[in-house]
Scaffold this motif. Structure first.
Motif, PDB file in Angstrom:
ATOM      1  N   CYS A  95       1.047  -1.092   0.430  1.00 40.81           N
ATOM      2  CA  CYS A  95       0.115   0.332  -0.137  1.00 40.81           C
ATOM      3  C   CYS A  95       0.611   1.265   0.214  1.00 40.81           C
ATOM      4  O   CYS A  95      -0.123   2.498   0.398  1.00 40.81           O
ATOM      5  CB  CYS A  95      -1.078   0.193   1.075  1.00 40.81           C
ATOM      6  SG  CYS A  95      -0.160   0.304   2.600  1.00 40.81           S
ATOM      7  N   ALA A 110       1.736   6.850  -0.166  1.00 41.83           N
ATOM      8  CA  ALA A 110       0.647   5.752   0.010  1.00 41.83           C
ATOM      9  C   ALA A 110       0.068   5.891  -1.368  1.00 41.83           C
ATOM     10  O   ALA A 110       0.050   6.656  -2.738  1.00 41.83           O
ATOM     11  CB  ALA A 110      -0.912   6.558   0.469  1.00 41.83           C
ATOM     12  N   ILE A 111      -0.060   4.261  -2.612  1.00 40.08           N
ATOM     13  CA  ILE A 111      -0.859   4.037  -3.841  1.00 40.08           C
ATOM     14  C   ILE A 111      -2.343   3.515  -3.536  1.00 40.08           C
ATOM     15  O   ILE A 111      -2.785   3.040  -4.316  1.00 40.08           O
ATOM     16  CB  ILE A 111       0.835   2.763  -4.174  1.00 40.08           C
ATOM     17  CG1 ILE A 111       0.560   1.538  -3.352  1.00 40.08           C
ATOM     18  CG2 ILE A 111       1.778   3.619  -4.286  1.00 40.08           C
ATOM     19  CD1 ILE A 111       1.190   0.870  -3.845  1.00 40.08           C
ATOM     20  N   ARG A 112      -2.560   3.826  -2.457  1.00 37.59           N
ATOM     21  CA  ARG A 112      -4.161   3.864  -2.353  1.00 37.59           C
ATOM     22  C   ARG A 112      -4.331   4.754  -0.933  1.00 37.59           C
ATOM     23  O   ARG A 112      -3.257   4.819  -0.401  1.00 37.59           O
ATOM     24  CB  ARG A 112      -4.759   1.734  -2.368  1.00 37.59           C
ATOM     25  CG  ARG A 112      -4.080   1.143  -0.963  1.00 37.59           C
ATOM     26  CD  ARG A 112      -5.155   0.345  -0.604  1.00 37.59           C
ATOM     27  NE  ARG A 112      -4.612  -0.771   0.547  1.00 37.59           N
ATOM     28  CZ  ARG A 112      -4.291  -0.778   1.325  1.00 37.59           C
ATOM     29  NH1 ARG A 112      -5.197   0.356   2.206  1.00 37.59           N
ATOM     30  NH2 ARG A 112      -4.194  -1.702   2.350  1.00 37.59           N
ATOM     31  N   ASP A 113      -5.502   4.574  -0.641  1.00 34.99           N
ATOM     32  CA  ASP A 113      -6.284   5.104  -0.181  1.00 34.99           C
ATOM     33  C   ASP A 113      -5.798   4.167   1.651  1.00 34.99           C
ATOM     34  O   ASP A 113      -6.196   3.036   1.131  1.00 34.99           O
ATOM     35  CB  ASP A 113      -7.950   5.476   0.215  1.00 34.99           C
ATOM     36  CG  ASP A 113      -8.292   6.717  -0.850  1.00 34.99           C
ATOM     37  OD1 ASP A 113      -7.193   6.952  -1.065  1.00 34.99           O
ATOM     38  OD2 ASP A 113      -9.140   6.850  -1.391  1.00 34.99           O
ATOM     39  N   LYS A 304      -4.896  10.089   1.373  1.00 38.36           N
ATOM     40  CA  LYS A 304      -5.169   9.501   0.022  1.00 38.36           C
ATOM     41  C   LYS A 304      -3.661   9.078  -0.872  1.00 38.36           C
ATOM     42  O   LYS A 304      -2.909   8.957   0.122  1.00 38.36           O
ATOM     43  CB  LYS A 304      -5.566  11.091  -0.008  1.00 38.36           C
ATOM     44  CG  LYS A 304      -6.595  11.273   0.421  1.00 38.36           C
ATOM     45  CD  LYS A 304      -8.456  10.531   0.292  1.00 38.36           C
ATOM     46  CE  LYS A 304     -10.004  11.259   0.557  1.00 38.36           C
ATOM     47  NZ  LYS A 304     -10.418  10.278   0.556  1.00 38.36           N
ATOM     48  N   GLU A 305      -4.693   8.068  -2.070  1.00 40.75           N
ATOM     49  CA  GLU A 305      -4.138   7.604  -2.487  1.00 40.75           C
ATOM     50  C   GLU A 305      -2.909   9.064  -3.142  1.00 40.75           C
ATOM     51  O   GLU A 305      -2.925  10.803  -3.722  1.00 40.75           O
ATOM     52  CB  GLU A 305      -4.401   7.290  -3.404  1.00 40.75           C
ATOM     53  CG  GLU A 305      -3.058   6.631  -5.161  1.00 40.75           C
ATOM     54  CD  GLU A 305      -3.938   5.975  -5.878  1.00 40.75           C
ATOM     55  OE1 GLU A 305      -2.992   6.121  -7.156  1.00 40.75           O
ATOM     56  OE2 GLU A 305      -5.318   5.827  -6.490  1.00 40.75           O
ATOM     57  N   ALA A 306      -1.227   8.571  -3.179  1.00 43.57           N
ATOM     58  CA  ALA A 306      -0.249   9.524  -3.717  1.00 43.57           C
ATOM     59  C   ALA A 306       0.078  10.479  -1.959  1.00 43.57           C
ATOM     60  O   ALA A 306       1.124  11.596  -2.698  1.00 43.57           O
ATOM     61  CB  ALA A 306      -0.698  10.490  -4.638  1.00 43.57           C
TER      62      ALA A 306
END
Length: 596
Positions: A95, A110-113, A304-306
Motif C-alpha cells: 500500500c 500511499a499507493i491507495r487510500d 489519500k492515494e499519493a
C-alpha cells in the motif's frame, strides 16, 4: 528517513589507500584519543577544545581520503531491491512506495487510500539489525571481550553496520545500500556553521557529540588494529573517521527500542523500510507484536492515494531534532528550552524550602523547561517557583499548618495560589530570568530573521539559525507571559480580591486533570525529558582500562520502556489489534553515542 538527510551519490568501490604509513596514522589516532580523553575543559574553554579536536580529525580525514568502502550507484537505484527483499522476508509493501518529497527527502507515499489506525506496515524481526544480531555476527568475538560494546548498544549497532556494509554477502545489504551517504547532523557541520550555535542551549550537546564521536573512533581504530578478537573484522583496511561518522549518524537517526525475542527486556534495533517515514505532530502509532514477532505500524490519520505517510517521532524539542536527527521541524508542538533552577544552599530559608520541595517530590536544584505553548511552564515548574518565592511564614504553613500535607497537592495547581504576593514574585522572577537568558545571545531575533532571508545561506547554517531563533522566541513568549501574569496578580492584590481558599474536599478535584494532578512523590516531567541524553561510561583513558561496568547506560533516561505490560500480555490475537489501546514502545532514543 528522508527528512533526516540529504542524498549524495556514493561513487566508488573500495578506495585507494592514501599515502600514509600505519605508524604515522596510529600516532595521530593516539594523539586524538589522548586529547578526547583528557580532563574536561574549564567553563568557557569548550569551544577552544572543540577547535583543537576538530583540527586533529581533519588532519586524519585528509590522510584517509579515498580509503572508505562505498557502493557504486545512487541511493534511489537500490529502492526496488529493498522493496523486493522486504517482500521476500514477509514485510508488508502493498500500500505504499518510496518517493522523493523535495525538501523532506525520501519518504513513504500511499499507493491507495489508507484509513486512520489501519495496519499498513509490518516488518519481521529477521529484517532488523539489532544488538542481538551483532552478537551473532562476525562482531561477536570482539563483543564478548569489549566492555564498551557490551554496555553501549548504540555503538555496537554502529560497528555492526560497518561490518555488514563491508560484507558482500550480508543479508542486510539491500537495506544498507539505501541508507543516505551522509547526514545533516552537527557531526557534518563545517566550523563556521557550528559557530551559529554558539550561545544557544544546544551548543554544549553539539560539542560533546563531536568529542565523544572522535574519542569512540580513535578507541575503536586502535581496537580493530590491535585486538586479537578483531582480526576477522572486515574493517582493518577501511575504517576511516568518515566511515564511523556515517555509521554513528545512521544509528543515531534511526535506532529504536524493541523487545528481545523472549520479551524479557528491550534492545536496540534498526528497522528497514519503516525508517523511511518522515515526522509530523501526532501520537506514537508503532508497536511490536511479540506473538507474530514483528514491528507493526498503523496510520496516524486518513491518507489519500499519493499522499505522504508520516509517523510521530516523539515529544522532542527542535534542539533534539537538530542534534540527533539532523533537521529542524517548523511546526513543533513540543519545542522547549531548558532552564536550570535551584535554591541556594546559602539562603537562610534553604532547609525549609528544600523540605517542602522534597514533600512534593521535587529536587531543590533541577533542570526544568520553558515550553512553546501557553502557559510556558509545567505544573512542576510552577510548584518549584512557588516554593522558591515563599516567605518564612508561607513555608511554615506548608510544613506544619492546617492540612499541610494535603496542601502540598496544590502547589502545581493554578487555581490555588499561595498568596497574591507569591504569584507576583514568581512571575516577576520568570520574566526577569527569561529576559536575562535572551541577553546571552549574540544576535537578536530580527537579525536572525534577516539572515534566514539570504538565498546563499548553507543548509546547515539555516538549520542552526532556525534553532537559535526558535529558542529566542520561546524565551520572548516567557517574558511576555511573565509580564502579563505579574500585572494580573498585582491587580488582584490591589483590588483586594480574596484568595481562593483550599478545602480538603478539593483533593478530589486535583485527581481528574493533568494540570491538577498532585505532584507529591512524582518524578519530574522535565527530569524524564531532559535527563542527560548521552549514553555514557566512565572517562576512557588511552588504554581503555578501568571501565566501570556499573555505569551501564540507560535508554531514554530509564532502564525499561514506559510500560512492561507487553511482557505479560497473554491473550493476543494475530489479527490487527486496537492500536488506541495497545502499548507502544518505539521512541526515537535521545542519545549521541557518547563515552564520556
Amino acid at each position: 528517513m528522508g527528512k533526516k538527510s540529504r542524498v549524495k551519490t556514493q561513487k566508488s568501490g573500495t578506495g585507494a589507500t592514501a599515502a600514509v604509513s600505519p605508524k604515522e596514522m596510529m600516532n595521530l589516532i593516539s594523539e586524538l584519543l589522548q586529547k578526547c580523553s583528557s580532563t574536561a575543559p574549564s567553563p568557557g574553554k569548550e569551544w577552544e577544545e572543540y577547535i583543537q579536536i576538530r583540527a586533529l580529525v581533519e588532519k586524519i580525514r585528509k590522510k584517509q581520503k579515498g580509503m572508505s568502502v562505498s557502493f557504486e550507484g545512487t541511493r534511489e537505484e537500490f529502492f526496488s531491491e529493498l522493496m523486493a527483499w522486504a517482500t521476500e522476508c514477509g514485510a508488508s509493501c502493498d500500500c505504499f512506495e518510496i518517493s522523493n518529497f523535495a525538501d523532506e527527502g525520501y519518504g513513504l507515499k500511499a499507493i491507495r487510500d489508507i484509513k486512520a489506525e489501519e495496519l499498513f506496515l509490518w516488518v519481521p524481526r529477521k529484517m532488523l539489525m539489532t544488538v542481538e544480531s551483532a552478537k551473532n555476527s562476525v562482531l561477536g568475538p570482539l563483543y564478548s571481550q569489549d566492555r564498551i560494546l557490551q554496555a553501549m548498544g548504540n555503538v555496537t549497532l554502529a560497528i555492526h553496520l560497518l561490518c555488514e556494509r563491508a560484507n558482500p554477502s550480508s543479508p542486510w545489504l539491500p537495506y544498507i545500500k539505501t541508507l543516505p551517504a551522509d547526514y545533516d547532523t552537527p557531526l557534518y557541520f563545517e566550523e563556521d556553521e557550528v559557530r551559529h550555535l554558539l550561545a544557544t542551549q544546544a551548543i554544549q550537546d553539539v560539542l560533546s557529540q563531536y568529542k565523544n564521536t572522535a574519542r569512540q573512533y580513535a578507541y575503536f581504530y586502535k581496537v580493530i588494529h590491535t585486538h586479537p578478537n578483531a582480526s576477522k573484522l572486515p574493517l582493518k583496511d577501511a575504517f576511516t573517521f568518515d566511515d564511523y561518522r556515517w555509521a554513528v549518524s545512521s544509528v543515531m537517526t534511526r535506532q529504536n527500542q524493541i523487545p528481545t525475542a523472549d520479551g524479557s527486556r528491550v534492545t536496540l534495533a534498526l528497522i528497514p523500510l519503516w525508517d523511511m517515514c518522515n515526522h509530523t505532530n501526532g501520537l506514537i502509532t508503532t508497536g511490536y507484536n511479540l506473538e507474530d514477532d514483528r514491528c507493526e505500524c498503523v496510520a496516524l490519520k486518513d491518507y489519500k492515494e499519493a499522499e505522504q505517510i508520516y509517523i510521530f517521532y516523539g515529544t522532542r524539542s527542535n534542539a533534539e531534532f537538530v542534534i540527533h536527527n539532523g533537521f529542524f521541524f517548523e511546526d513543533n508542538a513540543h519545542d522547549r528550552v531548558k532552564i536550570k533552577l535551584g535554591v541556594s544552599k546559602s539562603e537562610r530559608l534553604y532547609a525549609m524550602k528544600a523540605e517542602v520541595l522534597a514533600r512534593a517530590g521535587i529536587p531543590a536544584s533541577s533542570i526544568f523547561a520553558l515550553h512553546c505553548s501557553e502557559p510556558p511552564i509545567s505544573a512542576q515548574l510552577l510548584a518549584f517557583l512557588r516554593v522558591f518565592c515563599m516567605t518564612e511564614e508561607e513555608l511554615r504553613d506548608y510544613l506544619v499548618g492546617d492540612h499541610a500535607i494535603n496542601k502540598i497537592f496544590t502547589l502545581g495547581n493554578t487555581e490555588f495560589p499561595v498568596s497574591w504576593e507569591n504569584e507576583i514574585k514568581l512571575w516577576t522572577f520568570l520574566e526577569t530570568r527569561a529576559a536575562l537568558l535572551l541577553k546571552t545571545y549574540k544576535t537578536t531575533s530580527e537579525e536572525d530573521r534577516s539572515m534566514l532571508e539570504k538565498p546563499d545561506l548553507s543548509l546547515h547554517s539555516r538549520i542552526a539559525i532556525k534553532l537559535r531563533l526558535a529558542e529566542k522566541e520561546i524565551l520572548e513568549r516567557a517574558v511576555s507571559c511573565g509580564r502579563a501574569k505579574r500585572l494580573h496578580f498585582q491587580k488582584q492584590l490591589d483590588e483586594g480580591i480574596p484568595l481562593p481558599l483550599y478545602e480538603e474536599s478539593d483533593i478530589a478535584l486535583l485527581e481528574n486533570a493533568d494540570a491538577k494532578l498532585p505532584i507529591i512523590l512524582r518524578k519530574l516531567e522535565e527530569e524524564d525529558e531532559h535527563v542527560q541524553e548521552e549514553m555514557s561510561l566512565a572517562q576512557i583513558k588511552p588504554d581503555a582500562a578501568g571501565l566501570d561496568s556499573s555505569k551501564t547506560p540507560v535508554l531514554n533516561g530509564q532502564l525499561t520502556i514506559k510500560s512492561k505490560s507487553f511482557l505479560n500480555k497473554q491473550n493476543k490475537t494475530k489479527k490487527a489489534v486496537d492500536f488506541s489501546l495497545k502499548v507502544f514502545f518505539f521512541f526515537f532514543i535521545k542519545c549521541s553515542l557518547s563515552m564520556s
